[in-house]
Scaffold this motif. Structure first.
Motif, short mmCIF file in Angstrom:
data_model
loop_
_atom_site.label_atom_id
_atom_site.label_comp_id
_atom_site.label_asym_id
_atom_site.label_seq_id
_atom_site.Cartn_x
_atom_site.Cartn_y
_atom_site.Cartn_z
N SER A 96 -1.30 0.90 8.26
CA SER A 96 -2.66 0.37 7.67
C SER A 96 -3.66 -0.26 8.70
N LYS A 121 -10.41 -2.48 3.73
CA LYS A 121 -9.42 -1.82 4.79
C LYS A 121 -8.99 -2.90 5.63
N GLU A 153 -15.04 -2.93 3.14
CA GLU A 153 -14.67 -1.60 2.26
C GLU A 153 -12.99 -2.06 2.00
N TRP A 164 -9.52 -8.22 6.37
CA TRP A 164 -9.77 -7.28 5.47
C TRP A 164 -11.46 -7.04 5.38
N ARG A 203 0.71 -1.14 -0.23
CA ARG A 203 0.07 0.04 0.00
C ARG A 203 0.75 1.35 0.19
#
Length: 407
Positions: A318, A388, A386, A383, A243
């Motif tokens: 994250s 995330k 969405e 995860w 990411r």
């Protein structure tokens, strides 16, 4: 296993045992250092045990060992008569000793050759060092700098590179399992830098937070995709390195692009020891732990997989979640107001270890702490809908009482 240590597993200060371990289906090897109120061995000694057998005992007068690192050979390639350790590194306050191929004498007495000795900063209080099969990383003689020592080649002329990682003193160093990535943090604890050990370039700059913190542990996941960090703030951070690369284009729109000053890698500095073939220097961006640093392209590394080859400044984690730090008494070792804590390995103040990270795989990791209420916690990366990342606490175990509690 029943081990001849003073009260190990019965009281948090008993034995003063700390060290590192090599565990697989065939062998269990671990190192023991002295510390605490009733140390198992002297501060200037260390021991290596294979299961219940003492196989190596070493003493270096005048030095106080703070940490041990070991790397084993492939078990299938070794005869039974050889201790399954390829390299053993013992770090003291100002010196790191490297032992290669320690053997066991046929009579059963441990045998160690004279170590290679590398000088570090005079106040390596935490015994910082990390080890892979091809590389040893230790603090340099100048604060904020690290030495990358290649283990392949002639002992009389190992190649050393110097990386100027931070402006302030170092607090944490960690190599990836394959030895291609190096994570560093300073005593300020706001930024973590990730370096390529192949060409010594800065790959990512990760922001743990704005307030200073004492970094407890850094750990890179087996595939090199994630970096985990714990600190005295009581928070576990997970940085997704893939990411980080995907956001580099957005950051480049806000940040000027300059290339760090990288001197010629073949240059040998005047203060290099004659025992070394070469010492090369590589710089981090100026301004350690500032909110914004310049960015520069970096070459693609196959070990990163999908991680794109760009330097990213200040990428935040994250996912994060609190872990158990515990409320330890000030005099936790003795619980007596007049008896001070004694130094422990990697803790000159005698504080109990907290927040030690171990990855089980790329989706699961463990965080372990010591002290009067030592805990072992298991976290998973998931995860949500969405897309995330979320950290889930599977549960915790008070390992002195053998009680596991679900979340």
């Amino acid at each position: 296993m029943n081990l001849p240590f003073h009260n190990v597993g019965k009281s948090p200060d008993g034995g003063g045992v700390a060290g590192t371990a090599i565990l697989d289906d065939k062998v269990a090897i671990f190192a023991v250092l002295g510390g605490g109120l009733r140390p198992h061995c002297a501060y200037e000694e260390f021991e290596v045990w294979e299961k219940e057998k003492l196989v190596i005992q070493c003493k270096l007068p005048g030095k106080s060992f703070q940490s041990i690192r070991m790397i084993s050979e492939a078990p299938a390639a070794l005869p039974d008569a050889v201790v399954k350790v390829k390299y053993l590194v013992a770090a003291a306050y100002d010196l790191v000793c490297l032992y290669e191929d320690p053997l066991i004498d046929p009579s059963g007495r441990p045998v160690l050759a004279q170590p290679e000795k590398f000088n570090t900063v005079l106040d390596n209080l935490y015994g910082l060092c990390c080890l892979s099969r091809h590389l040893l990383v230790i603090p340099s003689r100048t604060k904020g700098q690290v030495q990358l020592i290649k283990l392949k080649g002639r002992k009389e002329g190992r190649t050393i590179s110097i990386v100027r990682a931070h402006d302030g003193p170092l607090r944490a160093l960690e190599l990836s399992r394959d030895g291609t990535l190096l994570a560093t943090a300073s005593t300020k604890g706001t930024l973590i830098r990730v370096w390529s050990t192949i060409n010594n370039t800065l790959l990512a700059e990760l922001r743990r937070g704005v307030d200073p913190a004492d970094i407890f542990s850094l750990a890179i996941s087996p595939s090199n995709r994630y970096l985990a960090c714990t600190s005295d703030k009581g928070t576990l951070h997970i940085f997704d390195l893939r990411r980080s690369s995907s956001t580099s284009d957005q950051k480049e729109r806000r940040t000027s692009v300059t290339r760090p000053n990288l001197p010629d890698r073949s240059r040998t500095t005047s203060n290099a020891s004659s025992d070394f073939e070469s010492v090369s220097h590589f710089d981090a961006p100026v301004g350690d732990d500032n909110a914004t640093n310049s960015t520069a392209p970096s070459p693609r590394l196959s070990t990163f997989g999908a991680l794109q080859s760009r330097f990213v400044s200040g990428t935040t984690s994250s996912a994060s979640r609190t872990f158990s730090v515990g409320d330890e008494p000030e005099k936790w070792q003795s619980l007596h107001p007049r008896i001070p804590n004694r130094p422990l390995p990697s803790s000159p103040e005698g504080k109990p270890p907290k927040g030690l990270i171990a990855w089980a795989n790329d989706e699961m990791l463990h965080v372990v702490g010591g002290g009067r209420d030592p805990r072992w916690e298991q976290f998973r990366i998931v995860w949500n809908a969405e897309g995330k990342m979320v950290l889930v606490l599977d549960g915790m175990k008070r390992y002195l009482t053998d009680v596991f509690t679900d979340e």
